[in-house]
Design an enzyme around this catalytic site. Structure first.
Site, mmCIF file in Angstrom:
data_model
loop_
_atom_site.group_PDB
_atom_site.id
_atom_site.type_symbol
_atom_site.label_atom_id
_atom_site.label_comp_id
_atom_site.label_asym_id
_atom_site.label_seq_id
_atom_site.Cartn_x
_atom_site.Cartn_y
_atom_site.Cartn_z
ATOM 1 N N LYS A 190 48.842 37.248 34.729
ATOM 2 C CA LYS A 190 49.671 38.270 35.282
ATOM 3 C C LYS A 190 50.779 37.950 36.411
ATOM 4 C CE LYS A 190 48.962 42.332 39.243
ATOM 5 N NZ LYS A 190 47.964 42.095 40.319
ATOM 6 N N GLU A 196 47.299 26.271 34.369
ATOM 7 C CA GLU A 196 45.972 26.073 32.962
ATOM 8 C C GLU A 196 47.421 26.889 31.738
ATOM 9 O OE1 GLU A 196 45.322 27.153 36.113
ATOM 10 O OE2 GLU A 196 43.642 26.464 36.855
ATOM 11 N N GLY A 250 43.716 40.605 39.307
ATOM 12 C CA GLY A 250 43.304 40.185 37.858
ATOM 13 C C GLY A 250 41.906 39.969 37.568
ATOM 14 N N ARG A 251 41.350 40.483 38.531
ATOM 15 C CA ARG A 251 39.894 40.553 38.464
ATOM 16 C C ARG A 251 39.236 41.802 38.258
ATOM 17 N NH1 ARG A 251 41.134 38.312 43.409
ATOM 18 N NH2 ARG A 251 40.686 40.201 45.166
ATOM 19 N N GLU A 336 35.288 36.197 44.700
ATOM 20 C CA GLU A 336 36.992 36.357 45.044
ATOM 21 C C GLU A 336 37.800 37.194 45.433
ATOM 22 O OE1 GLU A 336 40.586 36.352 41.938
ATOM 23 O OE2 GLU A 336 40.088 33.683 42.309
ATOM 24 N N HIS A 367 12.801 30.111 32.352
ATOM 25 C CA HIS A 367 12.636 29.306 31.156
ATOM 26 C C HIS A 367 13.153 27.918 31.523
ATOM 27 C CE1 HIS A 367 9.778 31.130 28.118
ATOM 28 N NE2 HIS A 367 10.675 31.913 28.083
ATOM 29 N N LYS A 488 45.095 24.611 44.517
ATOM 30 C CA LYS A 488 45.928 24.729 43.531
ATOM 31 C C LYS A 488 47.465 24.049 43.519
ATOM 32 C CE LYS A 488 45.254 29.044 41.161
ATOM 33 N NZ LYS A 488 46.457 30.305 41.404
HETATM 34 O O1 F6P Z 1 42.141 32.711 40.672
HETATM 35 C C1 F6P Z 1 43.454 32.996 40.764
HETATM 36 C C2 F6P Z 1 43.418 34.399 39.766
HETATM 37 O O2 F6P Z 1 45.416 35.058 40.604
HETATM 38 C C3 F6P Z 1 43.077 34.921 39.754
HETATM 39 O O3 F6P Z 1 42.509 35.989 40.766
HETATM 40 C C4 F6P Z 1 43.615 35.195 38.731
HETATM 41 O O4 F6P Z 1 42.626 36.141 37.821
HETATM 42 C C5 F6P Z 1 43.724 34.416 37.688
HETATM 43 O O5 F6P Z 1 43.819 33.501 39.080
HETATM 44 C C6 F6P Z 1 44.769 33.769 36.198
HETATM 45 O O6 F6P Z 1 45.618 34.429 37.487
HETATM 46 P P1 F6P Z 1 46.763 35.303 36.177
HETATM 47 O O7 F6P Z 1 47.143 36.502 35.547
HETATM 48 O O8 F6P Z 1 47.725 35.414 37.540
HETATM 49 O O9 F6P Z 1 47.525 33.773 35.225
#
Ligand code: F6P
Length: 523
Positions: A190, A196, A250-251, A336, A367, A488
């Site tokens: 987003k 990453e 995002g979530r 979150e 288990h 971060k």
């Molecule tokens: O964990 C922080 C966060 O901003 C989440 O809210 C989000 O889903 C994730 O990192 C990935 O963010 P993006 O979709 O901007 O890469």
């Protein structure tokens, strides 16, 4: 937001026998909506406490909160935005902001059909045979959950892979054995600023370029709210860029173009059914009376168990193979959103907010951690979700159901020393004592006849609304996540130390950096 007026009910109920409370509440309302049935009889509640909770919901303005959400009001107050994830699954042509959000999914669904059918091909004219989804957090958990839930329905001719981690192995595995000429890389971010994802997208692009040269662009789709950044990253024409609306958190974006890889793999029909189930639950939440509203009752239960009764965790036990990734998905959605200690207005909260959410697949967990749930020293409310993934074998469904019901019964009712000695009179006393189950462990049951795409959509929509409403009860903004930024940015300061370019500030970190650098050089 304080809950002190509820304490008198908690004081009355805390010492009560859960088995007795549950039996009394059997006559109470068992709520149903969008194919799900909710049973909360095994909670520390009675009619008076429930009436007080519903009254609290009314005085706390949950009716207005629901209207705010569906009227596209700025419920995300810190970022000055509406939260329009619900618009992704039901066209709201009468609301321009919602209609454009709904359109973004339709564009993705149309593209997915063309990619899946081979109508749209790669640079060498070959149809795509593999899709690699690169994203993390809300840009990963949802698509992974949907793909895993319906893996038996994936396109035989297309392989779906996921990559989220910085650990190089993750992308190595995602690309292992794939042919760049028939592989599509779908990057979801987003913000288009997540380390990453940008790292893995750049590695994947080099992999494509090594075989395709500039043709790599025809093997890349990006889904983002920042097309400007995406275009800069692509730095050439040909890359398809889809919209992930700013007003979709995002979530909360499982419904969006961010699930393009799933749409390709599972097909439009499955994804549209998923959306329809969610729309069904939206209608219930938007129009249902507070007392009969599943999201309201679950949000009240979260506040009751965490902020009033003092239980600081909740275990989600998914008695459904299709839901084995749900606890992981819900960890981000709930923790979150509501893992906060400062309200939307900047004040310290007056008590506990979101519980630790954990869990796993049933009966598998029996288990593993069920010993802890039954006889551990901490009481953790459990949430059973019973929805067989298949009814292909009646005995399997009976067994799965029996175990879910049995676990909830023993957790609540326990097993006294008298019961143990009556059934095993020759047991040495020290063993008999160890076989006692304290009981008094509350649970909730969510029940569906089978886990279909519609039911999954409805379930996730229910949890989204529950999370938002619980956040309102705690006075939180459930749509921002300021707590993830410090870690971060700190990593950005430590990387140069690991490269030997500058010392780390913190003494412990600096010492560990030295250890890691020594390790790296094979010390
Ligand atoms: O964990 C922080 C966060 O901003 C989440 O809210 C989000 O889903 C994730 O990192 C990935 O963010 P993006 O979709 O901007 O890469």
């Amino acid at each position: 937001m304080t809950f002190l007026h509820l304490n008198s009910h908690a004081d009355r109920l805390r010492g009560a026998e859960l088995k007795t409370l549950a039996r009394r509440r059997l006559a109470g309302p068992r709520l149903s909506a969008a194919g799900w049935t909710l049973d909360t009889s095994r909670q520390f509640l009675d009619a008076d406490a429930e009436r007080a909770l519903v009254a609290h919901a009314e005085s706390a303005g949950l009716t207005e909160a629901i209207a705010d959400l569906f009227n596209a009001s700025e419920v995300n107050v810190s970022e000055g935005r509406a939260a329009l994830h619900w618009a992704l699954r039901g066209n709201r042509a009468n609301m321009p902001a919602a209609a454009s959000v709904a359109q973004s999914v339709q564009v993705a669904l149309a593209l997915s059909g063309a990619l899946r059918s081979g109508e749209t091909t790669g640079a060498t004219g070959k149809a795509f045979r593999a899709v690699v989804h690169i994203g993390i957090g809300g840009s990963d958990f949802g698509p992974r959950l949907v793909a895993d839930a319906f893996a038996d329905g994936g396109a035989a001719a297309i392989e779906l892979r996921f990559c989220a981690n910085l650990d190089p192995l993750d992308l190595d595995l995602a690309l292992q054995g794939l042919d760049p000429e028939t592989t599509l890389v779908v990057g979801i971010s987003k913000s288009f600023g997540t380390e990453e994802t940008l790292f893995n997208l750049s590695r994947a692009r080099r992999w494509l370029q090594n075989s395709l040269g500039s043709g790599w662009a025809e093997h890349q789709v990006l889904v983002t709210a920042r097309p400007d950044r995406a275009r800069d990253w692509a730095s050439q024409e040909g890359v398809v860029i889809l919209d992930l609306p700013e007003t979709v958190g995002g979530r909360f974006s499982i419904w969006s173009a961010g699930s393009l890889a799933c749409m390709i793999w599972l097909g439009e029909d499955v994804f549209r059914a998923f959306l329809a189930g969610a729309a069904d639950m939206d209608a219930h939440v938007q129009h249902g009376a507070l007392s009969a509203n599943l999201a309201v009752r679950l949000a009240l239960l979260d506040v009751w168990n965490t902020s009033v009764m003092g239980f600081q965790a909740r275990a989600v036990l998914a008695y459904s193979r299709r839901l084995r990734m749900l606890p992981t998905y819900l960890q981000q959605l709930e923790m979150e959103s509501n893992g906060k200690s400062v309200t939307a207005s900047g004040d310290a909260v007056s008590g506990a907010t979101a519980p630790l959410l954990w869990g796993g697949e049933g009966t598998i967990g029996q288990h593993s951690y069920h010993q802890w749930l039954h006889q551990g020293t901490q009481i953790v409310p459990t949430e059973f979700i019973l929805a067989p993934g298949s009814r292909s074998d009646a005995e399997g469904v009976v067994g799965l159901s029996a175990h879910a019901l049995a676990q909830a019964e023993v957790l609540a009712n326990g097993r006294s020393l008298h019961d143990v000695q009556a059934s095993e009179p020759d047991l040495p006393p020290q063993i008999a004592a160890q076989k006692v189950h304290p009981g008094g462990r509350p649970s909730t049951l969510l029940l569906a006849e089978r886990l279909t795409p519609e039911r999954l959509g409805a379930l996730i929509a229910l949890y989204e609304h529950r999370t938002y409403l619980a956040g309102r009860l705690w006075g939180l903004n459930s749509f921002d996540q300021w707590g993830v930024e410090a870690g971060k940015s700190m990593a950005g300061l430590i990387k140069p130390a690991l490269r030997g370019d500058q010392p780390a500030d913190d003494a412990v970190t600096a010492d560990l950096v030295k250890l890691l650098r020594h390790q790296a050089v094979g010390g």
